[in-house]
Motif scaffolding. Structure first.
Motif, mmCIF file in Angstrom:
data_model
loop_
_atom_site.group_PDB
_atom_site.id
_atom_site.type_symbol
_atom_site.label_atom_id
_atom_site.label_comp_id
_atom_site.label_asym_id
_atom_site.label_seq_id
_atom_site.Cartn_x
_atom_site.Cartn_y
_atom_site.Cartn_z
ATOM 1 N N ASP A 94 0.832 -1.203 0.000
ATOM 2 C CA ASP A 94 0.000 0.000 0.000
ATOM 3 C C ASP A 94 0.864 1.250 0.000
ATOM 4 O O ASP A 94 0.577 2.228 -0.712
ATOM 5 C CB ASP A 94 -0.953 0.009 1.192
ATOM 6 N N ARG A 95 1.940 1.251 0.785
ATOM 7 C CA ARG A 95 2.837 2.404 0.791
ATOM 8 C C ARG A 95 3.516 2.564 -0.568
ATOM 9 O O ARG A 95 3.636 3.671 -1.080
ATOM 10 C CB ARG A 95 3.881 2.278 1.887
ATOM 11 N N MET A 96 3.960 1.469 -1.140
ATOM 12 C CA MET A 96 4.655 1.560 -2.429
ATOM 13 C C MET A 96 3.721 2.050 -3.539
ATOM 14 O O MET A 96 4.122 2.862 -4.372
ATOM 15 C CB MET A 96 5.292 0.221 -2.780
ATOM 16 N N VAL A 97 2.477 1.594 -3.529
ATOM 17 C CA VAL A 97 1.517 2.076 -4.527
ATOM 18 C C VAL A 97 1.265 3.564 -4.326
ATOM 19 O O VAL A 97 1.219 4.331 -5.293
ATOM 20 C CB VAL A 97 0.201 1.261 -4.467
ATOM 21 N N ALA A 98 1.133 3.995 -3.070
ATOM 22 C CA ALA A 98 0.903 5.415 -2.788
ATOM 23 C C ALA A 98 2.088 6.278 -3.217
ATOM 24 O O ALA A 98 1.909 7.381 -3.727
ATOM 25 C CB ALA A 98 0.612 5.615 -1.304
ATOM 26 N N LYS A 99 3.300 5.788 -3.033
ATOM 27 C CA LYS A 99 4.501 6.575 -3.333
ATOM 28 C C LYS A 99 4.962 6.428 -4.773
ATOM 29 O O LYS A 99 5.468 7.375 -5.371
ATOM 30 C CB LYS A 99 5.652 6.176 -2.400
ATOM 31 N N LEU A 100 4.843 5.221 -5.344
ATOM 32 C CA LEU A 100 5.418 4.938 -6.658
ATOM 33 C C LEU A 100 4.380 4.596 -7.732
ATOM 34 O O LEU A 100 4.713 4.537 -8.907
ATOM 35 C CB LEU A 100 6.420 3.780 -6.558
ATOM 36 N N GLY A 101 3.159 4.293 -7.300
ATOM 37 C CA GLY A 101 2.135 3.901 -8.253
ATOM 38 C C GLY A 101 2.266 2.467 -8.733
ATOM 39 O O GLY A 101 1.576 2.051 -9.656
ATOM 40 N N ALA A 102 3.135 1.693 -8.109
ATOM 41 C CA ALA A 102 3.356 0.293 -8.488
ATOM 42 C C ALA A 102 3.804 -0.469 -7.254
ATOM 43 O O ALA A 102 4.233 0.121 -6.270
ATOM 44 C CB ALA A 102 4.406 0.190 -9.588
ATOM 45 N N ARG A 103 3.722 -1.791 -7.353
ATOM 46 C CA ARG A 103 4.098 -2.641 -6.223
ATOM 47 C C ARG A 103 4.759 -3.913 -6.710
ATOM 48 O O ARG A 103 4.521 -4.358 -7.827
ATOM 49 C CB ARG A 103 2.875 -3.001 -5.402
ATOM 50 N N PRO A 104 5.588 -4.531 -5.858
ATOM 51 C CA PRO A 104 6.185 -5.814 -6.246
ATOM 52 C C PRO A 104 5.155 -6.933 -6.163
ATOM 53 O O PRO A 104 4.158 -6.836 -5.457
ATOM 54 C CB PRO A 104 7.288 -6.013 -5.211
ATOM 55 N N ASP A 105 5.404 -8.002 -6.916
ATOM 56 C CA ASP A 105 4.618 -9.220 -6.757
ATOM 57 C C ASP A 105 4.936 -9.794 -5.390
ATOM 58 O O ASP A 105 5.988 -9.500 -4.800
ATOM 59 C CB ASP A 105 4.986 -10.246 -7.834
ATOM 60 N N SER A 106 4.055 -10.635 -4.884
ATOM 61 C CA SER A 106 4.310 -11.225 -3.575
ATOM 62 C C SER A 106 3.814 -12.658 -3.544
ATOM 63 O O SER A 106 3.016 -13.078 -4.372
ATOM 64 C CB SER A 106 3.618 -10.411 -2.479
ATOM 65 N N GLY A 107 4.318 -13.395 -2.568
ATOM 66 C CA GLY A 107 3.926 -14.785 -2.379
ATOM 67 C C GLY A 107 4.693 -15.380 -1.226
ATOM 68 O O GLY A 107 5.570 -14.737 -0.647
ATOM 69 N N PRO A 108 4.398 -16.630 -0.879
ATOM 70 C CA PRO A 108 5.035 -17.253 0.274
ATOM 71 C C PRO A 108 6.453 -17.767 0.019
ATOM 72 O O PRO A 108 7.192 -18.030 0.960
ATOM 73 C CB PRO A 108 4.099 -18.419 0.604
#
Length: 167
Positions: A94-108
């Protein structure tokens, strides 16, 4: 300098470069964690706010990369550590989307950046796991076979025996 030690860990002060050197040189460690923040969190909402607000994830992680969150949780408001992992991951992206407009993929799976959350009662510490996979899986074996001991345990036994390498 060693700041504190437990049966399963030591705490020391250093830079990220020092952490990389530890990953190469330690023979008895499983992981080298680099602390990013420490704060108080009574519940999952406070965990989310702390992780989102206290760490500049946009300066640490790449939105083109991959993210995994792991944790050790002993907090009465949490029944399953996977919930804490999810809240932490949500705060980061959420922070990365707010600051950069994009986010990394995630998983376990422990690929890409591995964030480790240590949360006991109200104390929360957030780390980057600079090792990723456990150091016992250093990847030097081309054909893995069953070993009677993990390499890290074998190294600890040799060190505890006092063997000097000559006899």
């Amino acid at each position: 300098p060693v700041l504190s030690e437990t049966a399963a860990s030591i705490e020391t002060a250093g830079t990220l470069l020092d952490a990389m050197a530890l990953n190469l040189q330690l023979r008895t460690a499983g992981h080298v964690l680099f602390e990013l923040a420490e704060f108080q969190a009574e519940d999952a909402d406070a965990l989310y706010r702390g992780i989102k607000g206290k760490i500049k994830w946009e300066d640490i992680l790449s939105p083109a990369g991959r993210l995994c969150v792991d944790s050790s949780v002993r907090n009465s408001s949490i029944r399953d550590s996977r919930f804490a992992n999810q809240k932490a991951k949500d705060a980061i992206v959420d922070r990365m989307v707010a600051k950069l407009g994009a986010r990394p993929d995630s998983g376990p799976d422990r690929k890409g950046a591995v964030v480790f959350v240590y949360w006991v009662e109200s104390l929360c510490r957030v780390y980057i796991d600079t090792s990723g996979e456990s150091l016992q899986k250093r990847g030097y074996r081309k054909i893995p076979l069953l070993a009677p001991l993990q390499e890290t345990l074998a190294a600890a036994i040799v060190m505890a025996s006092g063997w000097d390498g000559r006899g």
